[in-house]
Design an enzyme around this catalytic site. Sequence first.
Site, mmCIF file in Angstrom:
data_model
loop_
_atom_site.group_PDB
_atom_site.id
_atom_site.type_symbol
_atom_site.label_atom_id
_atom_site.label_comp_id
_atom_site.label_asym_id
_atom_site.label_seq_id
_atom_site.Cartn_x
_atom_site.Cartn_y
_atom_site.Cartn_z
ATOM 1 N N GLU A 149 0.886 -1.174 0.000
ATOM 2 C CA GLU A 149 0.000 0.000 0.000
ATOM 3 C C GLU A 149 0.915 1.212 0.000
ATOM 4 O O GLU A 149 1.526 1.544 1.015
ATOM 5 C CB GLU A 149 -0.875 0.001 1.253
ATOM 6 C CG GLU A 149 -1.859 -1.158 1.336
ATOM 7 C CD GLU A 149 -3.026 -1.034 0.380
ATOM 8 O OE1 GLU A 149 -3.191 0.025 -0.256
ATOM 9 O OE2 GLU A 149 -3.766 -2.015 0.240
ATOM 10 N N CYS A 170 -2.709 8.998 2.625
ATOM 11 C CA CYS A 170 -2.332 8.559 1.274
ATOM 12 C C CYS A 170 -3.466 8.839 0.300
ATOM 13 O O CYS A 170 -3.246 8.982 -0.895
ATOM 14 C CB CYS A 170 -2.006 7.080 1.284
ATOM 15 S SG CYS A 170 -3.303 6.106 2.060
ATOM 16 N N GLU A 224 3.682 13.801 -3.786
ATOM 17 C CA GLU A 224 2.689 13.683 -2.720
ATOM 18 C C GLU A 224 2.961 14.811 -1.720
ATOM 19 O O GLU A 224 4.060 14.896 -1.164
ATOM 20 C CB GLU A 224 2.863 12.305 -2.072
ATOM 21 C CG GLU A 224 1.724 11.897 -1.208
ATOM 22 C CD GLU A 224 1.910 10.466 -0.669
ATOM 23 O OE1 GLU A 224 3.057 9.986 -0.600
ATOM 24 O OE2 GLU A 224 0.899 9.860 -0.314
HETATM 25 P P1 NAP Z 1 7.974 5.429 4.802
HETATM 26 O O1 NAP Z 1 9.059 6.374 5.092
HETATM 27 O O2 NAP Z 1 7.999 4.693 3.517
HETATM 28 O O3 NAP Z 1 7.962 4.410 6.036
HETATM 29 C C1 NAP Z 1 6.988 3.394 6.132
HETATM 30 C C2 NAP Z 1 7.492 2.308 7.044
HETATM 31 O O4 NAP Z 1 8.634 1.700 6.441
HETATM 32 C C3 NAP Z 1 7.954 2.796 8.415
HETATM 33 O O5 NAP Z 1 7.649 1.814 9.374
HETATM 34 C C4 NAP Z 1 9.460 2.900 8.228
HETATM 35 O O6 NAP Z 1 10.132 2.808 9.452
HETATM 36 C C5 NAP Z 1 9.710 1.684 7.366
HETATM 37 N N1 NAP Z 1 10.958 1.680 6.629
HETATM 38 C C6 NAP Z 1 11.613 2.708 6.065
HETATM 39 N N2 NAP Z 1 12.746 2.261 5.454
HETATM 40 C C7 NAP Z 1 12.774 0.915 5.657
HETATM 41 C C8 NAP Z 1 13.679 -0.131 5.280
HETATM 42 N N3 NAP Z 1 14.782 0.116 4.572
HETATM 43 N N4 NAP Z 1 13.404 -1.386 5.673
HETATM 44 C C9 NAP Z 1 12.303 -1.668 6.376
HETATM 45 N N5 NAP Z 1 11.402 -0.728 6.764
HETATM 46 C C10 NAP Z 1 11.638 0.545 6.390
HETATM 47 O O7 NAP Z 1 6.540 6.116 4.880
HETATM 48 P P2 NAP Z 1 5.967 7.058 6.028
HETATM 49 O O8 NAP Z 1 6.614 8.380 5.897
HETATM 50 O O9 NAP Z 1 6.011 6.359 7.343
HETATM 51 O O10 NAP Z 1 4.442 7.142 5.606
HETATM 52 C C11 NAP Z 1 3.972 7.992 4.651
HETATM 53 C C12 NAP Z 1 3.789 7.294 3.317
HETATM 54 O O11 NAP Z 1 2.923 6.175 3.497
HETATM 55 C C13 NAP Z 1 3.113 8.153 2.277
HETATM 56 O O12 NAP Z 1 3.757 7.990 1.043
HETATM 57 C C14 NAP Z 1 1.696 7.604 2.216
HETATM 58 O O13 NAP Z 1 1.038 7.825 1.000
HETATM 59 C C15 NAP Z 1 1.929 6.164 2.465
HETATM 60 N N6 NAP Z 1 0.710 5.526 2.947
HETATM 61 C C16 NAP Z 1 0.051 4.703 2.094
HETATM 62 C C17 NAP Z 1 -1.133 4.118 2.499
HETATM 63 C C18 NAP Z 1 -1.883 3.198 1.583
HETATM 64 O O14 NAP Z 1 -2.744 2.489 2.072
HETATM 65 N N7 NAP Z 1 -1.605 3.168 0.293
HETATM 66 C C19 NAP Z 1 -1.636 4.376 3.777
HETATM 67 C C20 NAP Z 1 -0.931 5.225 4.630
HETATM 68 C C21 NAP Z 1 0.255 5.794 4.188
HETATM 69 P P3 NAP Z 1 10.923 4.064 10.072
HETATM 70 O O15 NAP Z 1 10.165 5.278 9.669
HETATM 71 O O16 NAP Z 1 10.905 3.812 11.503
HETATM 72 O O17 NAP Z 1 12.284 3.989 9.453
#
Ligand code: NAP
Length: 484
Positions: free
Chosen positions: A257, A291, A388
């Site tokens: 997602e 998102c 975004e």
């Molecule tokens: P993110 O930076 O991609 O992080 C998401 C998750 O991945 C966090 O738990 C993060 O942990 C982890 N992560 C980051 N790098 C990683 C790696 N190398 N290995 C394993 N895990 C890793 O996203 P975010 O800033 O938290 O959330 C915002 C994004 O989520 C937006 O783009 C939004 O559109 C998207 N989103 C999508 C949906 C959907 O249903 N399509 C719903 C909600 C949000 P840490 O941050 O602790 O490193």
Amino acid sequence: MSINIADVLASVPTGQFIGGAFVETGATLDVENPATGEVIATVSDASPEHGQAALDAACAAGPAWAATPARERAELLRRTFELVIERKDAFAALMTLEMGKPLTEAYGEVAYGAEFIRWFSEEACRIEGRWSVAPAGGNRLLTMKQPVGPVYAITPWNFPLAMGTRKIAPALAAGCTVVIKPAALTPLTMLYLMQTFKDAGLPNGVVNCIVTSSSGAVSAPIFADPRLRKLTFTGSTEVGVRLLESAAKSVLRTSMELGGNAPFVVLADADIDAAVAGAMVAKYRNNGEACTAANRFFVHTDVYDEFRDKLVAATEAIVVGPGLNEGTTLGPLIDADAVAKVSSLVDDAVATGGKVYTGGAAVEGAGYFFAPTVIADVTPEARVLNEEIFGPVAPLIRVDSDEEAIALANQTEFGLMAYVYSRDSARGITAVEQLESGMVGLNTGLVSNPAAPFGGVKMSGLGREGSHEGLDEYLEIKYVGIAT
Ligand code: NAP
């Protein structure tokens, strides 16, 4: 209702949840309140060994959980649902404290997040197969559904409860065990959910939770472990693509997602008051950090000025402040980086010809606040149309026809969510069919529902969460040919 914040924070375990126990690691990680920038809690910080131990626990618990009757799995989920609702004040307060959303919206997320647990408690007993006769006669064809196996679930910070329950509940319903890793920015809600599962009678190891400031280093050995059978990830497209590369090495089942860039299309015959009301939800809900948030507004020239002026007026009525304050309708962004990113997108939109009608800058003072912003006449070269925003900024673009609106709406690598407003149902359906997105809101600014399939196309993801489809993501199909 009055919430004692100190009591709520004291009720959150601080250790890693591994094999049914909360384990301190010796290292710590601070959690901030984005409304003040102050540290509100310190929890333990996992190393790769803790990640491995969590996977060990999930693997050890796997066979017994898969063999547990569906009715028992369902009843565990049902008890957890009831406990989450009983503890709604604490869950809501925790989400507002660590993520910043207004308290009323945090209550909304408790209801939404808990509903996934109830929905999948009901689905657990509806896992069925098929029986048929081979078309040429002779063999009988049996298909059965079995749990995929141990699941690694990674969730973002923007919906600290619901993004987790949307994964854990179907996995448990299907008979899978789970290691979940919430974002380091918002671990408290998930740790409290682990306590709640434990209190509901969760068998040891069926769900494990690791909190870490080194998500890449902790996740790498988990991905490399051949016992892992499934990755379910919600987060940015950038990280998701990297994780898909890791998952490819062991041909893991994946549900992704990812990010969005939702168009909000207002056709010439739209009910403008309804469109503005929908836009307020689609744009500003969750502090603009969803998102599904409307990222680009394509408005027909006949109604453009009226829509803009009414949207500006409604935006100016927003009450910005800490989410715990009564009356707040827009909280802070998650951190200073988010404020810098939103500011740079607004500055670029203005430099390339857009005109700010309200807002346009960060709010001075403590916390990470950005003023709700409407920018009209945004030009095609503005970055805000391709990235975004994840903040309370509404870019408006004037269009001359339905065709132009749809063509521009589809001009993005993303395809999660789209919104269309039209009074004419045939015209609205035509637009719905032409929009390249996994979900569309027709005359509504909010579509998320645990009973509906949530997910995107193009670079917004793979698979669906919620609904009947959400359970299939955790089930393998086995075909048995039977000679007769
Ligand atoms: P993110 O930076 O991609 O992080 C998401 C998750 O991945 C966090 O738990 C993060 O942990 C982890 N992560 C980051 N790098 C990683 C790696 N190398 N290995 C394993 N895990 C890793 O996203 P975010 O800033 O938290 O959330 C915002 C994004 O989520 C937006 O783009 C939004 O559109 C998207 N989103 C999508 C949906 C959907 O249903 N399509 C719903 C909600 C949000 P840490 O941050 O602790 O490193």
